[in-house]
Design a protein around this motif. Structure first.
Motif, PDB file in Angstrom:
ATOM      1  N   LEU A  29      27.548   4.685   7.333  1.00 26.98           N
ATOM      2  CA  LEU A  29      28.748   4.318   8.091  1.00 26.98           C
ATOM      3  C   LEU A  29      29.895   3.910   7.160  1.00 26.98           C
ATOM      4  CD1 LEU A  29      27.205   2.362  11.088  1.00 26.98           C
ATOM      5  CD2 LEU A  29      28.248   4.636  11.109  1.00 26.98           C
ATOM      6  N   ILE A  30      29.592   3.150   6.133  1.00 24.73           N
ATOM      7  CA  ILE A  30      30.631   2.741   5.180  1.00 24.73           C
ATOM      8  C   ILE A  30      31.206   3.970   4.476  1.00 24.73           C
ATOM      9  CG2 ILE A  30      31.026   1.526   2.994  1.00 24.73           C
ATOM     10  CD1 ILE A  30      29.034  -0.598   3.998  1.00 24.73           C
ATOM     11  N   ALA A  31      30.343   4.895   4.087  1.00 23.93           N
ATOM     12  CA  ALA A  31      30.817   6.112   3.418  1.00 23.93           C
ATOM     13  C   ALA A  31      31.701   6.939   4.352  1.00 23.93           C
ATOM     14  CB  ALA A  31      29.625   6.941   2.940  1.00 23.93           C
ATOM     15  N   LEU A  32      31.323   7.034   5.613  1.00 20.04           N
ATOM     16  CA  LEU A  32      32.149   7.787   6.570  1.00 20.04           C
ATOM     17  C   LEU A  32      33.511   7.130   6.770  1.00 20.04           C
ATOM     18  CD1 LEU A  32      29.510   8.845   9.245  1.00 20.04           C
ATOM     19  CD2 LEU A  32      30.689  10.306   7.580  1.00 20.04           C
ATOM     20  N   TYR A  33      33.518   5.810   6.901  1.00 25.10           N
ATOM     21  CA  TYR A  33      34.804   5.111   7.043  1.00 25.10           C
ATOM     22  C   TYR A  33      35.640   5.243   5.770  1.00 25.10           C
ATOM     23  CZ  TYR A  33      33.778   2.971  11.528  1.00 25.10           C
ATOM     24  OH  TYR A  33      33.526   2.765  12.860  1.00 25.10           O
ATOM     25  N   GLY A  34      34.989   5.215   4.611  1.00 22.47           N
ATOM     26  CA  GLY A  34      35.709   5.394   3.359  1.00 22.47           C
ATOM     27  C   GLY A  34      36.327   6.788   3.259  1.00 22.47           C
ATOM     28  N   LEU A  35      35.567   7.803   3.638  1.00 24.31           N
ATOM     29  CA  LEU A  35      36.099   9.168   3.633  1.00 24.31           C
ATOM     30  C   LEU A  35      37.245   9.330   4.627  1.00 24.31           C
ATOM     31  CD1 LEU A  35      32.911  11.381   3.310  1.00 24.31           C
ATOM     32  CD2 LEU A  35      34.798  11.188   1.699  1.00 24.31           C
ATOM     33  N   GLN A  36      37.113   8.698   5.779  1.00 24.33           N
ATOM     34  CA  GLN A  36      38.181   8.757   6.777  1.00 24.33           C
ATOM     35  C   GLN A  36      39.448   8.128   6.213  1.00 24.33           C
ATOM     36  OE1 GLN A  36      39.406   5.888   8.730  1.00 24.33           O
ATOM     37  NE2 GLN A  36      40.836   7.191   9.822  1.00 24.33           N
ATOM     38  N   GLY A  37      39.313   7.017   5.513  1.00 24.23           N
ATOM     39  CA  GLY A  37      40.466   6.369   4.898  1.00 24.23           C
ATOM     40  C   GLY A  37      41.091   7.211   3.796  1.00 24.23           C
ATOM     41  N   VAL A  56      44.601   5.548  -0.213  1.00 26.96           N
ATOM     42  CA  VAL A  56      43.428   6.193  -0.822  1.00 26.96           C
ATOM     43  C   VAL A  56      42.700   5.205  -1.730  1.00 26.96           C
ATOM     44  CG1 VAL A  56      42.693   7.975  -2.455  1.00 26.96           C
ATOM     45  CG2 VAL A  56      44.332   8.536  -0.657  1.00 26.96           C
ATOM     46  N   LEU A  57      43.446   4.506  -2.565  1.00 28.16           N
ATOM     47  CA  LEU A  57      42.844   3.534  -3.479  1.00 28.16           C
ATOM     48  C   LEU A  57      42.152   2.405  -2.715  1.00 28.16           C
ATOM     49  CD1 LEU A  57      42.544   2.917  -6.500  1.00 28.16           C
ATOM     50  CD2 LEU A  57      44.619   1.548  -6.327  1.00 28.16           C
ATOM     51  N   ALA A  58      42.801   1.896  -1.681  1.00 24.60           N
ATOM     52  CA  ALA A  58      42.206   0.816  -0.887  1.00 24.60           C
ATOM     53  C   ALA A  58      40.952   1.296  -0.161  1.00 24.60           C
ATOM     54  CB  ALA A  58      43.227   0.276   0.112  1.00 24.60           C
TER      55      ALA A  58
END
Length: 98
Positions: A29-37, A56-58
């Motif tokens: 889930l964290i990876a998916l939210y990170g990719l979405q960001g 992108v950096l955040a």
């Protein structure tokens, strides 16, 4: 291994068994939210390059921090259960005498 009968008995905790699956679910889930960001930041670069880059950096930093915090949280839960097991072993040996 987790047995179906363990769900209805209180001799053994099931949380240490399922915590690893929970950890990997949180990581996904964290990876998916990170990719979405990251994708949102890349789309935002066309409108405002600085804000897009910061987004992108955040997102990358937030995903890394989220993964580390998930690991710390699951290790804390496992440590609490391990402490409980060790205290039970000490109690069974009769180490707590007055």
């Amino acid at each position: 291994m987790l047995d179906f009968r363990d769900l209805f008995q209180w001799d053994r905790f099931i949380t240490p068994t399922i915590i690893k699956a929970f950890y990997w679910l949180v990581i996904v889930l964290i990876a998916l939210y990170g990719l979405q960001g990251v994708f949102a930041g890349l789309a935002l670069i066309g409108v405002s390059p600085f804000v897009g880059f910061v987004t992108v950096l955040a997102s990358v930093v937030g995903a890394v921090v989220g993964i580390v915090m998930a690991r710390i949280g699951t290790e804390f839960v496992l440590i609490v259960f391990r402490i409980n097991e060790h205290l039970g072993a000490i109690r069974d040996q009769g180490g707590m005498q007055r």
